[in-house]
Scaffold this motif. Structure first.
Motif: not given
Lengths: 419, 293, 356
Positions: B47-62, C198-207
């Motif tokens: 789910l996180d890969t759909k947003s910048l959350r993918a790079f952040l240590p957020v949510g249910d971490l273990s 991820l890439l689409n997301n980042v590009l969308g965010w930048l633009t």
């Protein structure tokens, strides 16, 4: 799973006393790291067998699935095959033909009542037998179909082609789904021929002409096949199903999350659907595209290597493994379909009224083996590429022609594959 | 006036760092994604890969994924095997290849030109394309071990090591480096009557820090990432390397992505460690030569 | 004098022997075996004995024909056009399949075509997939080799500064290299994921949302460039290190001399740095070219050659045929062709970069 491993280790220690008298038999298995109980169950069967008699001691070596066939091929080249092999049903004829395997030599009476997909035959001899079969169904939700006034098909009366196309259109028009149908295009490899060649067969075509297995001409590029190809391309052109770049994650969770209305998927994926939707979950038979509904049959099976010095020991192990209690245990542990009706009655999911009972019926009634020929492993790859290309917009006729040429050339290069 | 100059200097420094950091982000983000994902449950990870959350240590971490990964496969065994096979190969490679390169650069001997060009031509043979004949060959090779004479190398450590000790690229790296060393040094030693062996050991190799590090890293990466070859020649789980072990996770119908990320993180650590330890060699060579930017 | 000092047949042979012997046994002999297979119909698994077939495997791969299609005409001889006004042609399969009048076209498929007047000229190939793999491989090398070498040099210059904490950056830039290309490919599949990837997301965010998501690996025009970008990202750090080693090999006295002469930054680079990097440059060019030709893992993990063969490359085809389709002879033939290609190119490279 961990406990089972311990149990295996203990059993092995217990056996150590009589190990002197036991002759070692090697067994190779494809399921290394399987999340489900599969690996543990194989360990259990091996431990039980070793403890049950004093002549043989089976030693298990497991491999990651995608690497397994390559490992066997390499071992065969180097003359290092084990005694007992685990083999994917459609691959067996290739291994038998190439001289990797020898006939099982098990009394046919012992295999009575086994589902047709669980017995591997080549040149009139039985080479392999499976503890389970797998089946594919159209997963759906009763509520979704009823809301949209869609008839729920049955084994006796499956959807026809027109009906199915209509169903997809209706579901698409609701606008509630990303796509009405999930075919699992994200799963590359054997999934394509396993799951999609039955559609082609239902249209009246096939991967190769089963009458002698010497050509694909007229079968893979005949009128029926071209009609299938155009229908197939239409699914993607009209956004009825996600194409080859489908996200693997969406394949796993899309139907559960409501992104897709229908999902063409195997029984191994059925339990999460039952858990999520309960009684609303439906497992529907394949549509009938003209020549009757078809699904693919045959899964992993056990066989004996040609080079085994102790085929009688290998045979003893396989006979031991196909006891009903193990068939049931595998089914309970993995969600796969037990090979016999008796064993099915003893399982949690395939007994009368069980959540997955329908899959046993599907397997019994609709399953058709993939082409039983040593050339299948090449044909499967050619077919996979053709379907991917057509889905991506390649010219249907040219693509099928090219596939036919490649298959025929391969058959010729192999001098007819010994048929 | 002085203040303006200092300001200018500060600005220049800041902009230099800005560039460095920007580039660093480009290089680090997929790895950040890997490490962060290894701490998340599979469902959340996807789910996180759909947003910048993918790079952040957020949510249910273990560390559950790590526990599960160790339960799924004997990771310790795989890592040990890979490190052992890789380590031995790298050491032997450094010795054999530098020795050969030394002979090619500093010594005149009959046939060296021909042999060198033949070896160099092998640079362009991808290993993938010769693995099958190689397999047939090693399965018939003799060996004298603890149990006496035996035939066939399959299912051993040596079959994972021996074919990769000498390679054209490593020899070529050493040759290129040796060419730039001052010839007078060698000639002077010869005049003093030093043997070739002692010139190699006492004069040339001590100067070769950077090329040793480069060749070692290259070899290490190649060996550590081997997949197709060990798959073909090793059947026993006990001597399998890490890349074959990856299949324990990815060859599943429902891939446990959290565990995959955990496994990837685990197997990346030894390589990173190896690089960091060799980086000192670079640093010391920087210090000794005092090169300016 | 010098030659006498460096002449030593026995020592030379002895020192070169271990490396030469190992490479002969484990690389050269198997290579010649592979070449021998390419002249047979050897299979990976078969009860049939292999037979010598001459250069059939080569002609099966390399066969090409040109054919001119004339438009379909009605009874009056006028060209037939479809609803869009496009000229209609007979289907090629009428000529290439079971047509004894055109034996040279049998089994061939359209590779590409162009319009010439009313006629359409079609280039057919015996093995279109191989031809596409050949073109894609060259495309990959032509883009990746110079871009990767150039970026690596920029990075090397960037981290060859005397700044506090520069070692941290050096480590970070190198990090992708230590990660297996298989692992990198797995990770980048998430990055290139279509729709909400991820890439689409980042590009969308930048633009600020103006960017429309692209199916990076699913489109024929973006798949290969995507793989190129990823390969450069993964490999550039390594070549940066080689450049760096070269940079540090340049004598500092040269720079000091340059400073005294009052040379500017560009002049310093042009007349001191660049000439000092000669051997390094040759090395990097050769290494990158070899690595680019050997492109395999990325394709295997990410696209399997698709969509529509837009990412087919030679080594992937060699492996796919040799192992996947059990056609050792076909796979070996591709290897042998690849060898000839790369040998030619490296000879040209060495001629161009020879020491004058």
């Amino acid at each position: 799973m961990k406990n089972l491993r311990h149990a295996t280790a203990l059993a092995a220690i217990a056996c150590a006393g009589m190990a002197q008298a036991q002759t070692e038999l090697s067994l190779w298995y494809h399921g290394a790291g399987s999340a489900n109980a599969e690996e543990a169950l194989v360990n259990q069967v091996v431990a039980d067998f070793n403890a049950s008699q004093s002549d043989w001691k089976v030693v298990l070596e497991t491999f990651p699935q995608l690497a397994y066939n390559d490992a066997v091929g390499a071992a065969a080249l180097a003359d290092e095959l084990p005694d007992i092999l685990d083999v994917d049903g459609p691959v067996m004829p290739n291994w038998a033909w190439a001289g990797y395997m020898q006939p099982l030599g098990i009394d046919e009476a012992k295999l009575e009542g086994f589902l047709p997909g669980t017995i591997g035959r080549w040149n009139g001899e039985i080479y392999s037998v499976g503890l389970w079969d797998a089946a594919v169904a159209m997963m759906a939700r009763r509520s979704v179909l009823e809301e949209n006034g869609i008839r729920i098909p049955t084994l006796e009366e499956p959807w026809t082609r027109e009906e199915f196309d209509g169903v997809l259109q209706t579901l698409k028009d609701t606008g509630e789904f990303d796509y009405p149908l999930d075919l699992g295009m994200a799963w590359k490899g054997e999934w394509y021929p396993y799951a999609f060649s039955p559609f082609l067969q239902s249209f009246g075509g096939d991967i190769v002409d089963r009458d002698g297995y010497q050509t694909a001409e007229g079968v893979l590029n005949g009128d029926a096949a071209i009609e299938f190809g155009e229908w197939w391309q239409g699914l993607f052109e009209n956004d009825m199903a996600p194409g080859t770049s489908q996200d693997a994650a969406d394949r796993e969770t899309g139907f559960l999350e409501g992104k897709y209305a229908l999902s063409w998927n195997g029984n191994w994926a059925a339990l999460p659907v039952v858990e999520k939707f309960g009684d609303d979950a439906l497992f529907l038979p394949a549509p009938d595209f003209g020549e009757g509904p078809v699904i693919g049959g045959a899964s992993w099976q056990f066989g004996i290597a040609k080079t085994s010095e102790h085929p009688e020991g290998a045979r003893a192990f396989i006979e031991f493994a196909i006891q009903p209690k193990y068939l049931s245990a595998f089914s309970d542990g993995t969600g796969l379909i037990p090979s016999t009706a008796d064993a099915a009655a003893d399982t949690a999911n395939y007994n009368a009224g069980g959540a997955l009972e329908v899959f046993y019926e599907l397997s019994e009634n609709q399953a058709k083996l993939r082409p039983v020929t040593p050339g299948y492993i090449v044909q499967a790859k050619v077919f996979e590429k053709a379907l991917a290309d057509i889905a991506n917009g390649a010219d249907v006729i040219d693509t099928l022609d090219a596939a036919v040429d490649e298959i025929n050339e391969d058959i010729e290069n192999n001098q007819g594959y010994g048929h | 006036m002085a203040a303006v100059k200092a300001d200018n200097h500060g600005m220049r420094l800041a902009s230099r760092y800005a560039v460095l950091i920007l580039v660093a982000i480009i290089f680090v983000f997929p790895l950040l994604f890997m490490v962060m994902s290894s701490l998340k449950p599979s469902a959340q990870l996807l789910l996180d890969t759909k947003s910048l959350r993918a790079f952040l240590p957020v949510g249910d971490l273990s560390f559950q994924n790590y526990t599960d990964a160790f339960a799924r496969a004997p990771i310790g065994v795989f890592v040990f095997n890979s490190v052992l096979v890789t380590g031995i190969t790298v050491l032997l490679c450094l010795f054999v290849c530098s020795l050969a390169a030394f002979a090619f650069v500093f010594i005149d001997w009959g046939g060296k030109a021909v042999i060198f060009s033949v070896l160099l031509a092998t640079l362009i043979i991808p290993y993938e394309t010769i693995f099958i004949p190689l397999l047939l060959m090693v399965s018939q090779l003799p060996w004298i071990g603890a149990d006496g004479f035996e035939l066939g190398w399959l299912n051993t450590y040596r079959v994972q090591i021996a074919p990769f000790i000498a390679d054209a690229l490593s020899i070529f790296l050493f040759v290129q480096f040796f060419k730039d060393l001052p010839k007078e040094l060698i000639e002077a030693s010869r005049v003093e009557g030093a043997s070739w062996w002692s010139i190699y050991r006492r004069v040339v190799m001590p100067l070769s820090g950077p090329v040793i590090a480069t060749a070692a890293i290259l070899k290490f990466l190649f060996m550590y990432n081997q997949y197709l070859w060990p798959l073909m020649v090793v059947q026993e789980e006990a001597i399998r390397p890490v890349m074959v072990g990856l299949g324990y996770f990815t060859d599943q119908l429902n891939v446990p992505w959290g565990e995959v990320m955990a496994y990837l993180t685990i197997i990346t650590v030894p390589v990173l460690g190896f690089y960091l330890s060799l980086q000192r060699v670079f640093i010391s060579s920087v210090a000794s030569t005092g090169v300016k930017g | 004098m010098a030659s006498k000092l460096t002449r030593a047949n026995r020592a030379g042979w002895l020192m070169a022997f271990p490396g030469v012997a190992l490479m002969t046994l484990f690389i050269i002999v198997p290579f010649f075996l592979a070449f021998a297979y390419s002249l047979t119909n050897q299979r990976l698994a078969s009860p049939n004995a292999a037979e010598y077939v001459g250069f059939k495997n080569y002609s099966d791969l390399l066969g090409v024909a040109v054919f001119t299609l004339e438009p379909e005409r009605d009874d009056s001889g006028a060209v037939i056009r479809d609803e869009d006004g496009e000229i209609e042609y007979p289907r090629l399969r009428g000529f290439t399949r079971n047509n004894p009048d055109y034996p040279n076209l049998a089994g061939k498929r359209e590779w590409f075509s162009w319009q010439s007047g009313e006629n359409r000229t079609v280039v057919l190939a015996s093995d279109v997939v191989f031809m596409k793999a050949l073109v894609n491989t060259f495309t990959f090398v032509l883009f990746v080799a110079p871009i990767q070498a150039g970026l690596a040099l920029c990075l090397a210059l960037l981290i060859n500064q005397k700044l506090r904490g520069i070692n941290i950056f050096r480590t970070i830039y190198f990090m992708p290299v230590v990660v297996s290309i298989v692992v990198v490919s797995l990770l980048w599949q998430f990055i290139y994921s279509p729709g909400e990837g991820l890439l689409n997301n980042v590009l969308g965010w930048l633009t600020f949302g103006a960017f429309e998501g692209i199916d990076w690996l699913g489109r024929t025009d973006t798949a290969l460039p995507s793989i190129m970008a990823m390969s450069i990202w993964q490999g550039v750090g390594f070549h940066m290190v080689i450049w760096l080693a070269g940079l540090q090999n340049i004598s500092p006295t040269l720079y000091e001399a340059g400073e005294i002469e009052g040379a500017g930054k560009w002049q310093t680079f042009r007349y001191i740095t660049w000439p000092g990097l000669r051997n390094t440059a040759v090395l990097i060019l050769i290494v990158i070219t070899m690595q680019a030709f050997a492109l395999f893992a990325q394709i295997d993990v990410m696209t399997q050659g698709g969509p529509l063969d837009s990412t087919q490359v030679l080594v992937f085809q060699a492996v796919e045929r040799g192992y996947g389709k059990q056609d050792i002879s076909g796979g070996s033939t591709i290897s042998a062709i690849l060898f000839v290609i790369v040998l030619t190119i490296s000879l040209i490279q060495r001629y161009l970069t020879r020491e004058r």
